[in-house]
Write a protein that holds these residues in place. Structure first.
Motif, PDB file in Angstrom:
ATOM      1  N   UNK A  15      62.079  59.614  32.006  1.00  0.00           N
ATOM      2  CA  UNK A  15      63.403  59.217  31.498  1.00  0.00           C
ATOM      3  C   UNK A  15      63.829  57.869  32.071  1.00  0.00           C
ATOM      4  N   UNK A  16      63.641  57.671  33.373  1.00  0.00           N
ATOM      5  CA  UNK A  16      64.002  56.384  33.987  1.00  0.00           C
ATOM      6  C   UNK A  16      63.185  55.241  33.388  1.00  0.00           C
ATOM      7  N   UNK A  17      61.877  55.486  33.193  1.00  0.00           N
ATOM      8  CA  UNK A  17      61.015  54.444  32.631  1.00  0.00           C
ATOM      9  C   UNK A  17      61.454  54.108  31.208  1.00  0.00           C
ATOM     10  N   UNK A  20      64.639  52.076  31.212  1.00  0.00           N
ATOM     11  CA  UNK A  20      64.503  50.702  31.733  1.00  0.00           C
ATOM     12  C   UNK A  20      63.713  49.790  30.791  1.00  0.00           C
ATOM     13  N   UNK A  21      63.013  50.377  29.810  1.00  0.00           N
ATOM     14  CA  UNK A  21      62.161  49.555  28.941  1.00  0.00           C
ATOM     15  C   UNK A  21      62.577  49.564  27.471  1.00  0.00           C
ATOM     16  N   UNK A  22      63.374  50.526  27.057  1.00  0.00           N
ATOM     17  CA  UNK A  22      63.597  50.745  25.616  1.00  0.00           C
ATOM     18  C   UNK A  22      64.335  49.573  24.960  1.00  0.00           C
ATOM     19  N   UNK A  48      52.029  54.062  24.209  1.00  0.00           N
ATOM     20  CA  UNK A  48      53.263  53.542  23.610  1.00  0.00           C
ATOM     21  C   UNK A  48      54.475  53.617  24.521  1.00  0.00           C
ATOM     22  N   UNK A  49      54.401  54.349  25.648  1.00  0.00           N
ATOM     23  CA  UNK A  49      55.576  54.461  26.516  1.00  0.00           C
ATOM     24  C   UNK A  49      56.752  55.046  25.761  1.00  0.00           C
ATOM     25  N   UNK A  50      57.854  54.307  25.721  1.00  0.00           N
ATOM     26  CA  UNK A  50      59.079  54.805  25.077  1.00  0.00           C
ATOM     27  C   UNK A  50      59.009  54.787  23.556  1.00  0.00           C
ATOM     28  N   UNK A  51      57.971  54.172  22.990  1.00  0.00           N
ATOM     29  CA  UNK A  51      57.820  53.957  21.537  1.00  0.00           C
ATOM     30  C   UNK A  51      58.803  52.909  21.017  1.00  0.00           C
ATOM     31  N   UNK A  69      49.396  58.802  27.306  1.00  0.00           N
ATOM     32  CA  UNK A  69      48.704  59.782  28.150  1.00  0.00           C
ATOM     33  C   UNK A  69      49.677  60.735  28.834  1.00  0.00           C
ATOM     34  N   UNK A  70      50.931  60.314  28.991  1.00  0.00           N
ATOM     35  CA  UNK A  70      51.935  61.134  29.676  1.00  0.00           C
ATOM     36  C   UNK A  70      52.614  62.084  28.698  1.00  0.00           C
ATOM     37  N   UNK A  71      52.537  63.381  28.990  1.00  0.00           N
ATOM     38  CA  UNK A  71      53.177  64.369  28.116  1.00  0.00           C
ATOM     39  C   UNK A  71      54.681  64.155  28.040  1.00  0.00           C
ATOM     40  N   UNK A  72      55.285  63.849  29.190  1.00  0.00           N
ATOM     41  CA  UNK A  72      56.739  63.681  29.222  1.00  0.00           C
ATOM     42  C   UNK A  72      57.170  62.440  28.444  1.00  0.00           C
ATOM     43  N   UNK A  73      56.438  61.341  28.605  1.00  0.00           N
ATOM     44  CA  UNK A  73      56.756  60.129  27.839  1.00  0.00           C
ATOM     45  C   UNK A  73      56.545  60.353  26.346  1.00  0.00           C
ATOM     46  N   UNK A  74      55.455  61.025  25.999  1.00  0.00           N
ATOM     47  CA  UNK A  74      55.164  61.279  24.582  1.00  0.00           C
ATOM     48  C   UNK A  74      56.271  62.111  23.938  1.00  0.00           C
TER      49      UNK A  74
END
Length: 200
Positions: A15-17, A20-22, A48-51, A69-74
């Motif tokens: 969520x923080x990432x 900070x990037x979206x 894709x990170x935040x997409x 690769x991150x389930x939470x980010x996806x």
């Protein structure tokens, strides 16, 4: 494979990432990449990170696929993109001749250096003939751990050698840019556009 350390970081800080990037302004990079892609073509946002970028491409009328690769980010990215973002790694990419463009913005830099040659072959294979690949790495020559994440830094020489090892990839251009996030302007990035040339 993204290391467990790096994946743990993104899963714990998704969520923080994302926050900070979206909203980072990527328009200068979009202006380099999108004119090279077939109108309404299929773009893969790989790692894709935040997409953030996939959502922009979708707004511009492109067909978009995305993975992280991150389930939470996806999971967060799927909500933002309003379509499913696959949980996958670069090392699992096995598509052939599928994408008009592949966008690897600040994502390949988490692949260990010794695995990058194989990953570049996978990216080459996934592109359609004349498809275009965008990549960005932090500028440098080291493999390092920073704040719980593992990074592979590249310069022009190391990037060019990766591209040269792929028989169907041609470098269009590379350039350096400053980080767009507030307070990170001193960090330098290496960007490149790479074209998949048809087999002769």
């Amino acid at each position: 494979m993204q290391s467990n350390t790096t994946l743990t970081f993104y899963n714990q800080n998704a969520q923080d990432f994302t926050d900070s990037t979206i909203r980072v302004d990527m328009s200068a990079l979009y202006r380099e990449f999108l004119p090279t892609i077939t109108p309404n073509g299929h773009i893969l946002d790989a790692g894709c990170g935040s997409a953030r970028d996939a959502a922009y491409f979708k707004q511009q009328g492109f067909t978009v696929s995305a993975f992280d690769a991150s389930e939470e980010l996806a999971a967060l990215a799927s909500q933002h993109l309003q379509q499913t973002v696959e949980v996958s790694t670069f090392q699992q990419l096995d598509r052939v001749n599928q994408y008009d463009g592949i966008w690897c913005c600040a994502s390949l830099l988490h692949v260990p250096k010794n695995e990058l040659p194989n990953v570049f072959i996978r990216l080459q294979n996934a592109l359609k003939p004349n498809g275009v690949l965008y990549v960005s790495f932090k500028y440098g020559t080291t493999e390092r751990v920073d704040n719980g994440r593992e990074f592979t830094d590249l310069n022009e020489t190391t990037l060019t050698s990766l591209i040269d090892a792929c028989p169907q990839l041609n470098l269009i251009k590379h350039w350096q840019s400053a980080d767009q996030r507030p307070g990170r302007e001193s960090e330098s990035w290496l960007n490149a556009l790479i074209k998949a040339v048809p087999e002769r």
